[in-house]
Design a protein around this motif. Structure first.
Motif: not given
Length: 248
Positions: A167-174, A176-177
């Motif tokens: 969740e942390i890593r996917l949310t960080a990338e999403l 930013a997008a």
């Protein structure tokens, strides 16, 4: 590891077990001061701004002074990954395993929000640093009275770590997008799927698209992500509850 470090090297580094040279002038810095300066730089300007030279400048020292304690930037990142974790709070009296693990997961998320750069660090192995192990211990302790055997407790906690880290890593990338261009996260996504999803080849997805699930306007990305995280967490903990009942 890429720079020749071993797992044992990281253990010694994180736990202060490395022998320090006795010759030469007395060190004017400590590892904690170096890591704290690096974390402050990353919090202010992002992980890309962290370098041995920048940390040395912030501390008013020459870069070589840092290398007496931290041999490379990759070692500094290992230390920063552990330093980004706060000490876990003591468990609340009288709470069961489920509220305790729910609070644990939300506390982890909050720490990564405070240090968003930490979500971009590579995961090189299982938790081994002092603070990471303290959180590991806290989650295992929450399962203390469940009747699960030790192996299952570890499996539950590792599964929870996998969910939270994902969740942390996917949310960080999403996130930013979304900041760059929020439009694809809203109704335009549903419209694009409606054009390309064929119910003959993707019947389940086509049914969801036809139901209008994606025909929404994304206005509060953070709230949507938080709601999705809570739903997924409840589903995971429901599975843990079934496992506990089965073991009991």
């Amino acid at each position: 590891m890429a720079d020749g470090r071993s797992f044992e090297d990281d253990v010694e580094l994180l736990w202060g077990l490395r022998d320090t040279p006795r010759r030469g002038p007395r060190p004017t810095l400590t590892v904690d001061e170096i890591v704290r300066a690096a974390v402050d730089i990353a919090d202010a300007d992002g992980l890309a701004a962290v370098s041995m030279a920048r940390v040395a400048e912030r501390l008013g020292n020459a870069p070589m002074a840092l290398y007496r304690h931290v041999r490379s930037k990759s070692e500094l990142l290992v230390l920063m990954a552990d330093a980004a974790m706060d000490t876990p709070p003591p468990p609340a009296d009288g709470t069961g395993w489920r509220p305790a693990l729910t609070a644990w997961a939300h506390d982890i998320i909050a720490m990564f929000r405070a240090h968003p750069w930490a979500a971009t660090l590579p995961i090189a192995g299982p938790p081994v640093g002092p603070r990471n192990l303290a959180w590991f211990d806290a989650a295992l302790g929450a399962l203390g009275d469940t009747g699960l055997d030790p192996g299952l407790k570890v499996a539950v906690v590792m599964g929870l770590i996998t969910y939270v880290q994902g969740e942390i890593r996917l949310t960080a990338e999403l996130s930013a997008a979304f900041t760059d261009d929020p439009a694809p996260f809203g109704a335009r996504y549903g419209a694009a799927l409606a054009r390309v999803v064929d119910p003959r080849t993707l019947p389940a997805l086509a049914a969801v698209v036809a139901a209008g699930v994606f025909d929404v306007t994304a206005t509060d990305f953070g709230a949507d992500i938080a709601a999705d995280f809570d739903f997924g967490l409840e589903c995971f903990l429901d599975g843990v509850a079934v496992t506990i009942d089965r073991q009991g």
